[in-house]
Structures are given as C-alpha cells and as structure tokens.
Design a protein around this motif. Structure first.
Motif, PDB file in Angstrom:
ATOM      1  N   ALA A 479      20.815 -36.607   7.176  1.00 41.81           N
ATOM      2  CA  ALA A 479      20.066 -35.613   6.408  1.00 41.81           C
ATOM      3  C   ALA A 479      18.584 -35.616   6.757  1.00 41.81           C
ATOM      4  O   ALA A 479      17.955 -34.554   6.820  1.00 41.81           O
ATOM      5  N   ASN A 480      18.011 -36.790   6.991  1.00 44.28           N
ATOM      6  CA  ASN A 480      16.581 -36.864   7.319  1.00 44.28           C
ATOM      7  C   ASN A 480      16.292 -36.247   8.677  1.00 44.28           C
ATOM      8  O   ASN A 480      15.293 -35.544   8.860  1.00 44.28           O
ATOM      9  N   VAL A 481      17.176 -36.510   9.630  1.00 45.06           N
ATOM     10  CA  VAL A 481      17.002 -35.922  10.965  1.00 45.06           C
ATOM     11  C   VAL A 481      17.178 -34.407  10.897  1.00 45.06           C
ATOM     12  O   VAL A 481      16.515 -33.661  11.624  1.00 45.06           O
ATOM     13  N   ALA A 482      18.063 -33.956  10.007  1.00 43.33           N
ATOM     14  CA  ALA A 482      18.255 -32.517   9.837  1.00 43.33           C
ATOM     15  C   ALA A 482      16.961 -31.852   9.391  1.00 43.33           C
ATOM     16  O   ALA A 482      16.598 -30.768   9.860  1.00 43.33           O
ATOM     17  N   LEU A 483      16.240 -32.517   8.485  1.00 49.48           N
ATOM     18  CA  LEU A 483      14.957 -31.969   8.030  1.00 49.48           C
ATOM     19  C   LEU A 483      13.930 -32.001   9.153  1.00 49.48           C
ATOM     20  O   LEU A 483      13.130 -31.064   9.302  1.00 49.48           O
ATOM     21  N   ASP A 484      13.950 -33.053   9.978  1.00 47.20           N
ATOM     22  CA  ASP A 484      13.044 -33.117  11.132  1.00 47.20           C
ATOM     23  C   ASP A 484      13.307 -31.960  12.086  1.00 47.20           C
ATOM     24  O   ASP A 484      12.376 -31.372  12.644  1.00 47.20           O
ATOM     25  N   TYR A 501      10.652 -15.189   0.295  1.00 46.61           N
ATOM     26  CA  TYR A 501      11.457 -14.427   1.248  1.00 46.61           C
ATOM     27  C   TYR A 501      12.767 -15.157   1.544  1.00 46.61           C
ATOM     28  O   TYR A 501      13.788 -14.531   1.832  1.00 46.61           O
ATOM     29  N   TYR A 502      12.748 -16.458   1.462  1.00 45.48           N
ATOM     30  CA  TYR A 502      13.919 -17.278   1.782  1.00 45.48           C
ATOM     31  C   TYR A 502      14.642 -17.776   0.536  1.00 45.48           C
ATOM     32  O   TYR A 502      15.471 -18.684   0.607  1.00 45.48           O
ATOM     33  N   GLY A 503      14.312 -17.181  -0.603  1.00 42.54           N
ATOM     34  CA  GLY A 503      15.010 -17.509  -1.836  1.00 42.54           C
ATOM     35  C   GLY A 503      14.481 -18.712  -2.581  1.00 42.54           C
ATOM     36  O   GLY A 503      15.154 -19.237  -3.472  1.00 42.54           O
ATOM     37  N   PHE A 504      13.280 -19.186  -2.213  1.00 45.93           N
ATOM     38  CA  PHE A 504      12.684 -20.333  -2.894  1.00 45.93           C
ATOM     39  C   PHE A 504      11.605 -19.855  -3.861  1.00 45.93           C
ATOM     40  O   PHE A 504      11.045 -18.766  -3.696  1.00 45.93           O
ATOM     41  N   SER A 505      11.295 -20.675  -4.828  1.00 45.18           N
ATOM     42  CA  SER A 505      10.252 -20.334  -5.787  1.00 45.18           C
ATOM     43  C   SER A 505       8.886 -20.328  -5.100  1.00 45.18           C
ATOM     44  O   SER A 505       8.577 -21.197  -4.286  1.00 45.18           O
ATOM     45  N   SER A 506       8.070 -19.350  -5.435  1.00 43.43           N
ATOM     46  CA  SER A 506       6.734 -19.247  -4.828  1.00 43.43           C
ATOM     47  C   SER A 506       5.777 -20.302  -5.360  1.00 43.43           C
ATOM     48  O   SER A 506       4.679 -20.480  -4.824  1.00 43.43           O
ATOM     49  N   THR A 515      12.285 -29.992   0.239  1.00 44.16           N
ATOM     50  CA  THR A 515      13.478 -30.384  -0.515  1.00 44.16           C
ATOM     51  C   THR A 515      14.488 -29.241  -0.549  1.00 44.16           C
ATOM     52  O   THR A 515      15.697 -29.452  -0.364  1.00 44.16           O
ATOM     53  N   ARG A 516      14.005 -28.016  -0.774  1.00 42.44           N
ATOM     54  CA  ARG A 516      14.896 -26.856  -0.806  1.00 42.44           C
ATOM     55  C   ARG A 516      15.538 -26.626   0.566  1.00 42.44           C
ATOM     56  O   ARG A 516      16.721 -26.275   0.650  1.00 42.44           O
ATOM     57  N   LEU A 517      14.763 -26.802   1.621  1.00 37.13           N
ATOM     58  CA  LEU A 517      15.307 -26.641   2.970  1.00 37.13           C
ATOM     59  C   LEU A 517      16.378 -27.687   3.256  1.00 37.13           C
ATOM     60  O   LEU A 517      17.402 -27.398   3.878  1.00 37.13           O
ATOM     61  N   GLN A 518      16.132 -28.901   2.785  1.00 35.26           N
ATOM     62  CA  GLN A 518      17.120 -29.964   2.977  1.00 35.26           C
ATOM     63  C   GLN A 518      18.394 -29.660   2.187  1.00 35.26           C
ATOM     64  O   GLN A 518      19.508 -29.884   2.676  1.00 35.26           O
ATOM     65  N   GLU A 519      18.233 -29.122   0.990  1.00 35.99           N
ATOM     66  CA  GLU A 519      19.394 -28.732   0.188  1.00 35.99           C
ATOM     67  C   GLU A 519      20.176 -27.607   0.872  1.00 35.99           C
ATOM     68  O   GLU A 519      21.416 -27.586   0.839  1.00 35.99           O
ATOM     69  N   LYS A 523      24.078 -27.888   2.002  1.00 34.62           N
ATOM     70  CA  LYS A 523      25.071 -26.903   1.585  1.00 34.62           C
ATOM     71  C   LYS A 523      25.891 -26.426   2.784  1.00 34.62           C
ATOM     72  O   LYS A 523      27.124 -26.328   2.727  1.00 34.62           O
ATOM     73  N   ASN A 524      25.199 -26.126   3.871  1.00 31.73           N
ATOM     74  CA  ASN A 524      25.884 -25.668   5.084  1.00 31.73           C
ATOM     75  C   ASN A 524      26.682 -26.790   5.727  1.00 31.73           C
ATOM     76  O   ASN A 524      27.766 -26.563   6.269  1.00 31.73           O
ATOM     77  N   LEU A 525      26.160 -28.012   5.667  1.00 31.81           N
ATOM     78  CA  LEU A 525      26.874 -29.152   6.239  1.00 31.81           C
ATOM     79  C   LEU A 525      28.156 -29.435   5.467  1.00 31.81           C
ATOM     80  O   LEU A 525      29.182 -29.797   6.058  1.00 31.81           O
ATOM     81  N   ASN A 526      28.114 -29.279   4.165  1.00 31.12           N
ATOM     82  CA  ASN A 526      29.326 -29.445   3.359  1.00 31.12           C
ATOM     83  C   ASN A 526      30.373 -28.402   3.723  1.00 31.12           C
ATOM     84  O   ASN A 526      31.574 -28.685   3.726  1.00 31.12           O
ATOM     85  N   SER A 527      29.909 -27.192   4.020  1.00 26.95           N
ATOM     86  CA  SER A 527      30.843 -26.138   4.446  1.00 26.95           C
ATOM     87  C   SER A 527      31.523 -26.521   5.759  1.00 26.95           C
ATOM     88  O   SER A 527      32.729 -26.300   5.935  1.00 26.95           O
TER      89      SER A 527
END
Length: 923
Positions: A479-484, A501-506, A515-519, A523-527
């Motif tokens: 997960a950490n490398v995914a964020l990198d 624009y990407y569905g995150f709070s301004s 954190t939202r990007l990692q989530e 989500k996609n990795l679980n899929s």
C-alpha cells in the motif's frame, strides 16, 4: 569569444530582429560550430528560426533539462523536438548505437507524418526511423532493436513498456518526446499517456539505482498548443533538479495571426444531428462570403456523404469571382478528373476530397487547392491529420461526427488539428477559423479555442487496469509503494490543487488527500483480488497471479476479465462469442438505426451462407451488433480497431482458460479456435482458404472459390497456368501461389498406447511429425512466430494434455513426442485429439473424421483407449483417414456377443464411421 544563444538572442532583439538563422552559426562565432555543422541540413527548409524557436534554443540545445513548451498551432514546435534530438546526438558520439529517441503522439496519423519527415531529415545522418503503432505485433522489440527514432502512440508504448524488465532496450531510451501533451485530460486515452510517462520515469529511476555510472537519464520534452496550467505539467515532468523548464507563448507569437470564431445556431429539441448538419449546408455560403476575403477556404464535414452534399449545395448557392484565365485553369483540372460529379463542381470553383474518391482525382484536387486555383474545398476531418493543405479560412461544419455508427463530439485534438490548417505562412499574415455548432455548445468551444480550460487527470477513471499492470511489473508491492507510485502521476498533482474534481472534499490538506488517494487505490486493489488477479496478505502486500499477468500482457479491461471469470468450461462457440461481445473494449461500438433491418435480414437467412450462428430474436443493441459481426462471415469487414481488440482478447481468454483447465476442455478448445479465426479473419469452414496467402485478396480468393479451389490440397494439385487463368494474372503468379501452398507445414499426429494396463489409467505417447520437414528447411510460408496447439480432452470435459509447439521447435528434428497418463472417466473411453494453428483458418468443420488436407487449423480425432489387448498404435494424419488397428487377444466363443472391452472394440471398428459421428454430435 564564445557567445551563448541567450546572449545572441538579446543582441538580435536589441537590433529589432526576432529570428536566428540556422545556417549562420559559424559566422556568429558560436562554440558549437564543429559539432552542429553536420546537423544544419535538418533545417534546410527554412532560413531562420522564428521567435518561439529562438526563445527555446538555449534551454533545448545547451541543457539536458526536461522541457515543456506551450505555443500556438503553426509556431514550429516540431523544431523544438528536432533541436532536442540534435542536443542528444551532440552529447553522444556516433554511430549512436546505444541511443534511442521515442516520439509519442496521440494518433497514428501524426506518427506517420513525423516518420516520413524525420526519415528524410535524419536518415542521411545515419539514424534509423521506425513507426511502431500496430496493435499486436509479436516481434516489437526486434523491430526497434536497430531503430534510433521510434514513433509510437501511448497505447502501443504502454503495451511495450509492460515488458520492460524482460528487455534491455528500454534503458537505451535517452529522449522522450511528447506531442500534444494536453491529451492527458482526454477521457479515453489520457490515462494511458499519463501512466506511460510515469512508467518511463520509473524505468529511469530503476536503472539509475541499479547502475549509477550508466550515463545521463531520460529527458522529457513535451509540447502543446493549449496548456493553461502548464506549471502542473512541468511539475509532473520534474527530475532531481526540480520542475521542467517552461516556455509559454501566447497567440501573438503565431506566425500567421489567427482569428477564431465560434458561431452558434439554434437547434430544436426534436431535431436530429443529421437534420442539424444538413441545415448548416445552407449557411456556409454566407460564412465564406463574410470571412474568406476571396482566399482559399477549407470546410471540414463529418462524413463523406456530407462532404459531397455540402459541396453541391454551395455550388448552387454561391458564385465566385473568377477571371477568364482562372476559369481556363479550372477547366484544365476538370478535364483530368474521373469522377463526373467532382468534375462538374470543380468547374464552379468547388471541390471535395475524401478517401472514397480515386487517388488520381485526390492528387488533382490537392494541386489545384495548393495553387490557389480552387476557391473552396470540402473534406473530412481525416485530411487534417495527414495531407498538408493549409487555407486562409477553415470552417468546421458541426462539432459532431460519426464514430462506430453513433454521433459524438470531435475530440479536442481533432478540433485543434482542423483549426491548425488555417493560415498559409507563405501567402498570408492573417487567417480565420470558424466553428459552426449548436447554440448551447457555443460557450464550450469558445473556451476551447481560447485555451482557458484547465487540464485535469483522467487516471482515476481507469485506475484499476493500470494498478494491475504496475503490480505485474513489480513497481507496486504494498500500500505504501502504491501511494509512492501515485505521487509520480499527474493525478496526484491535480488532486492536491483541485480535490473536488476527483470526488474529495475541498477542505482536505495534503495528508488528507493522500489518505483518500490511498483509499482509492485499496478499493481498486480489492476489486482485483476479488476475481483472483492479485493476491493480498494481512500486511496488504500484493502479488500478481497468472490471470493478472495475462490481463496486463494483453491489455484487457477489468470488466472484461470479470466476464471471463464467469466461464464454466462447457461453453459452446456462440456462447463464448456472446461473452466476448460484452467486453468493455467494444463499448464504443454503436448500432445505427439504418443497420437494424439489414442485420436482421441477414441474421434470418435460412441458408446460413452469410452467418454461422444466427442470433435469437432481433438485433436491437450494440452488444448484439458486435456479436453478429463476430459470428458472421464478415470478420474481414469488421471495424479495424475492434479486429485488433479481438486479436488481443481472444488469446487472453484461451490462455486464461488453459491456466485452470480442469473441467474446461470444451471452452478452451473453442477459445483457441475462435482466437485463430479472429486472427485469420476467416471461419473454420470458410471456402476462402486462399485469402490467407500473400498477394491473394478477396477478389482473387472469390475467383478461386468459384473455380472450386476451396482447399489448399486442390490449389496445390492445380496446374500453375490454370491458376493464372482463374485469377487473370500473368506467369509466374501461378507458380508463386503453388510454392506458397507447398511450403506450408504439413502435420501428422499419432498416439500410441504403452502396454501397461490398468482399469482406471492408461499411458499414451503423443507424437507430432512435420511431414514436409525437408522442404521447410529451405523455405517456409508460415511466419516465424507460427505455432500449433496440441489439445487432448476426455468425455468428462477434462483437459488431458495441452502443449504449444512452435514451428522452430519441430524444425529441429522434424518430430516431437511426449508421454502422458490418462485417467478413465465414467462417461466414456474416448479422447478428442486436436491440433490447432495459431494463424490459419481451415475449410472443414471441427470434428470431421476425414480431413481435407494439411495445415488446417485443427486436426481432430476421437479415439478409444483402455482395451486389454496388445500394444496399439492409433495414427491420424492430416492427409489420410484413420488407419489405427488393434489386435484382440481375448479368448471367447462369440466375439460379436461378448461384453469384454476388447471384443466390444472389435465391433466398434466395424461401425467406426457411425460411432465417430455419434461421439462428435454428442461431445
């Protein structure tokens, strides 16, 4: 005294000059005279660099920093690429064996244009150019091995770089040129462009860490006509020294000043796009009169039919002021034109140009327009991507066009390419482009032409496919490398600045957005993990599965892989076709209203000469249209892009099934046959077998079918002179056809049961022979990468044996054999033995006992084993029917009535033909 280019520019500007002469380096005393002298021929087409090129010269030619340029269309941005290439060549001594430059453009037409141009410019310097835009090529790495300049698209380079760890050629890429970089915001191809650039950065970092002494890293040079937030692109293309160098030029620096006009026309709610487009035909005359200044006008239309209709309407509505000499020149052009409609229009000063007219007519029209003799030319948007026909006035008639049968808006790149045709530097100082659109879309296009639309990322919409590809490449392991990895993308840069624009709070700060990007990643990795494309442990470490590797290798969409995961293993051919037609790859295929009647009529054809597996019910949606095209004999006219997708998706499905082949023999067999049919664009039972030979197209193949030459055997047995009469060709064409057939590989399959008997298992030896082994040593018609798949299954739908055999392997000795153990099934004692070509179609149905001839895609035989008799050998040749014999050693009084296996088999031999047909029909 040495002078820098920057100092030189200042001197020139102080003397009211804004241009640098490429040929005057030596006279100006520059310190690069000796190095640059050999490259002056690259710029022989023009005497001076313009202001934009001169302004960029210092940063492009004398540094190796990454560079981003935003300059108007027609300002000579291509020269910046050429200067960057020269900088690389100056830094590396010839013969430049270890230097590769990649030019990436969003469309193939731009790649082709650049290939033709740079082949002429850099070829004399010893640089090899290679255009790499095909969708599926086996030997791509071999193709670019000796290439210095590689022209490619994001999709193709994505496919190539997914195998970069297996090939050392990628580390030779020292310069990466990105044309039309603003396409990163495109909803369809933007994500691919973004990931490719980020992957090149990863490759660069990897090799730098592995070998710090390897030399300079990859340099990125990107250009575009419209990047309002250019600093974001520069930050994305940053290196260890910081963001890329930026050069931003507004419209005032365009060589030919361009006025951009957007006209909005009212359109009723019930008015179709077709009727709206038709209504614009009667408004073109007024637009030309207002904006053309009596100079050449180029009008872009959405369809070929629309081109001719618009030209005809204008010829009736408008009258051009032409002198006697001008009219005589038009008469001279018209006298050489073959198309009667076009000939009449040219006499009126109007012409049309599209791929449907004769090549000679197109050339005449192009010459007349370039010379200024043809006042107005109507054409399709494809001309903007290829032929260079600039005009004083460019009109885009309607912003909608037809794609795969459905109306959709032109992409931004298409619009900019068409607008870019306005302005003739050698004749004009000003030009005009007019966009004719609906009233409610007028503001959108005004924003487009003014270049004020902020460029955003589209990676988040296709993140799941690209995450899988990076996991397969081992770029991402947890997960950490995914964020990198996310931090290396344009998505990360824009998400920090415009999170909503990407569905995150301004209201989120940097940590919150990360954190939202990692989530989002999780989500996609679980899929991916849900359908077995990756594995995840408790510490959220990822590993790719074989299925995930296939998805990455063949660039298959995630939704398509979900469909494939539902395969039970007993699917018939029509069921597999229906499954593939649901794939996301074909989501852009649309069913036209006027196609329904034709498709349904053909679908109901009782003789089934047109279609192999008729669909139930009426064809009423795009999915059924894709299905129909695949199951009909019209693969040859199927949409080109879709054919390329089928060639990728087909092998992906068959390899996926082969990984878990337990109880999936039927589905895998059909998938292998289907994959080969897609590649050959012919069905198994197609009589047009000759179309697979070089120099034989549909016309000649039809002539051979009409003459009864529906198999390779019949073609080989026909006299060469008779072949020439059939296809109406001169000698030695007939000899060439026969030679091509003779040197196709001829296979023979034999199975021998080993005399070690068991009631539940049996051992067999499978042998594949090349019957024309000696002939193939001297010459082969089949491509080098051709192979056959040997697949054996039992009555319980189990895979007994599966082996891929390349021609190169069989050519080593002419034969291949392998021993395998077979388990007896309660449903029967028969095996289905199949030998399937990877490329070539055949002319008889699978399951027929008596095959026509060699090199059919499938050699099929159903045999019986588990008999307590002496050693047996069951042979099947692709030329002869079954010659298998078996000796019965059982002692009994009446073998006809005896229930022993051996005696029953004796009866089976006497009824072989009927029994075999029964087994096939119930298989």
């Amino acid at each position: 005294m040495d002078l820098s280019i920057g100092h030189l520019i200042n001197c020139l500007l102080s003397t009211a000059s804004t241009n640098i002469c490429p040929a005057s380096f030596s006279e100006l005393g520059l310190n690069i005279t000796c190095k640059a002298a050999q490259f002056r021929t690259v710029f022989k087409e023009f005497p001076y660099f313009n202001y934009v090129q001169s302004k960029a010269l210092d940063d492009i030619l004398y540094t190796s920093k990454n560079f981003v340029a935003c300059a108007p269309t027609g300002s000579g941005k291509t020269v910046l690429f050429e200067l960057a290439i020269i900088q690389l060549l100056m830094e590396n001594p010839p013969p430049w064996c270890n230097v590769k430059v990649v030019y990436m453009a969003p469309i193939k037409a731009l790649c082709s244009q650049r290939y033709e141009n740079w082949k002429q410019k850099f070829g004399p310097l010893g640089l090899n150019c290679k255009e790499l835009t095909g969708d599926t090529e086996i030997d791509d790495f071999f193709e670019i091995q000796d290439a210095h300049l590689i022209m490619t698209t994001p999709e193709k380079w994505d496919s190539m770089t997914r195998k970069w760890r297996d090939n050392c050629l990628m580390q030779l890429v020292k310069l990466f040129l990105i044309d039309e970089v603003h396409v990163v915001k495109d909803s369809t191809r933007g994500a691919t462009l973004e990931v490719v650039v980020s992957r090149m950065k990863t490759i660069n970092s990897y090799h730098e860490n592995e070998n710090p002494q390897s030399g300079p890293s990859v340099r990125f040079v990107a250009v575009s006509a419209t990047i309002p937030n250019m600093s974001d692109i520069a930050e994305w293309l940053s290196d260890w020294s910081g963001p890329a160098t930026c050069l931003e030029m507004d419209e005032s620096h365009r060589p030919v000043k361009l006025r951009k006009v957007v006209l909005g026309y009212p359109c009723g709610t019930n008015q179709t796009e077709f009727k709206f487009d038709l209504s614009l035909n009667y408004k073109i005359a007024n637009v030309i009169q207002t904006y053309s200044d009596q100079k050449p006008t180029l009008v872009f239309c959405s369809t070929r039919k629309g081109v001719q209709q618009s030209a005809s309407v204008l010829a009736k509505d408008a009258r051009f002021i032409m002198g006697a000499e001008h009219k005589q020149r038009l008469m001279k052009y018209a006298s050489s034109i073959l198309d009667s409609k076009l000939r009449d229009l040219v006499m009126c000063g109007v012409g049309f140009h599209h791929a449907g007219i004769d090549v000679s007519d197109r050339k005449i029209i192009e010459d007349a327009f370039i010379a200024g003799d043809l006042p107005v030319l109507f054409t399709t948007s494809t001309l903007a991507m290829g032929v260079n026909l600039p005009a004083h006035l460019v009109i885009i008639k309607s912003t909608m066009h037809y794609v795969s049968g459905a109306c959709e808006e032109y992409s931004e790149i298409d619009m900019l390419q068409m607008i870019g045709r306005a302005g003739r530097p050698q004749f004009d100082t000003t030009a005009t482009s007019v966009i004719m659109t609906r009233s409610h879309t007028k503001d959108k296009y005004q924003q487009l032409v003014s270049g004020t639309e902020t460029i955003e990322s589209s990676l988040h919409t296709q993140l799941v496919e690209h995450l899988n590809a990076e996991i397969v490449l081992h770029t991402i392991s947890d997960a950490n490398v995914a964020l990198d990895w996310i931090r290396s993308t344009f998505l990360y840069i824009r998400a920090l600045k415009n999170p909503s624009y990407y569905g995150f709070s301004s209201n989120l700060d940097r940590a919150g957005i990360e954190t939202r990007l990692q989530e989002l990643c999780l989500k996609n990795l679980n899929s991916l993990a849900t359908i077995g494309l990756i594995t995840m442990d408790e510490d959220i470490n990822f590993k790719p599965t074989e299925a995930g590797k296939l998805m990455a290798r063949y660039c298959i969409a995630f939704d398509t892989m979900k469909q494939f995961s539902l395969v039970s293993g007993s699917e018939t051919m029509p069921e597999l076709i229906g499954l593939i037609s649901k794939g996301k790859e074909f989501s852009d295929v649309q069913l036209r209203i006027n196609e329904k009647r034709t498709l349904n009529t053909l679908n109901r054809d009782k003789n089934r000469t047109t279609i192999r597996y008729p669909l139930e019910g009426k064809i009423k949606n795009s999915e059924m249209k894709v299905n129909w095209y695949m199951i009909s004999l019209r693969l040859g006219i199927f949409i080109v892009n879709s054919i390329c997708l089928l060639i990728s998706v087909g092998p992906g499905l068959s390899e996926l099934l082969s990984q878990n082949s337990k109880k999936k023999f039927t589905a895998l067999l059909n998938a292998l046959i289907l994959s080969k049919c897609f590649r050959a664009r012919l069905w198994e039972n197609s009589p047009f077998v000759s179309k697979q030979l070089e120099k034989i197209g549909l016309t000649l193949s039809t002539a051979m079918v009409n003459a009864g030459l529906t198999t390779f055997q019949k073609i080989e047995q026909t006299n060469a002179r008779e072949l020439e009469l059939i296809v109406n060709r001169h000698p030695p064409f007939g000899n060439q056809i026969r030679e091509a057939v003779i040197h196709l590989p001829k296979y023979e399959v034999s199975l021998e049961q080993i005399p070690r008997y068991s009631i539940s298992t049996a051992e067999i030896v499978v042998t594949v022979n090349l019957r024309n082994y000696e002939q193939l040593l001297s010459k082969r018609t089949a491509p080098d990468h051709h192979f056959v798949t040997l697949i054996i299954g039992d009555c319980d739908n189990n895979m007994v044996f599966l082996q891929k055999l390349t021609d190169s392997l069989l050519l080593k000795s002419g034969s291949w054999s392998r021993k395998t153990e077979v388990t007896r099934t309660p449903k029967g004692e028969e095996l289905s033995v199949n030998l399937i070509s990877s490329e070539f179609g055949r002319c008889s149905h699978i399951g027929h006992v008596y095959q026509d001839y060699f090199f059919h895609s499938c050699i099929t035989k159903i045999i019986c084993i588990w008999k307590c008799c002496g050693p047996s050998k069951i042979l099947y040749s692709n030329m002869y029917p079954n010659t298998g014999k078996r000796q019965c050693n059982h002692f009994c009084k009446n073998k006809e009535q005896c229930g022993h296996d051996c005696c029953k088999y004796k009866k089976f031999l006497s009824m072989q033909q009927n029994q075999l047909q029964f087994f096939i029909s119930t298989f």
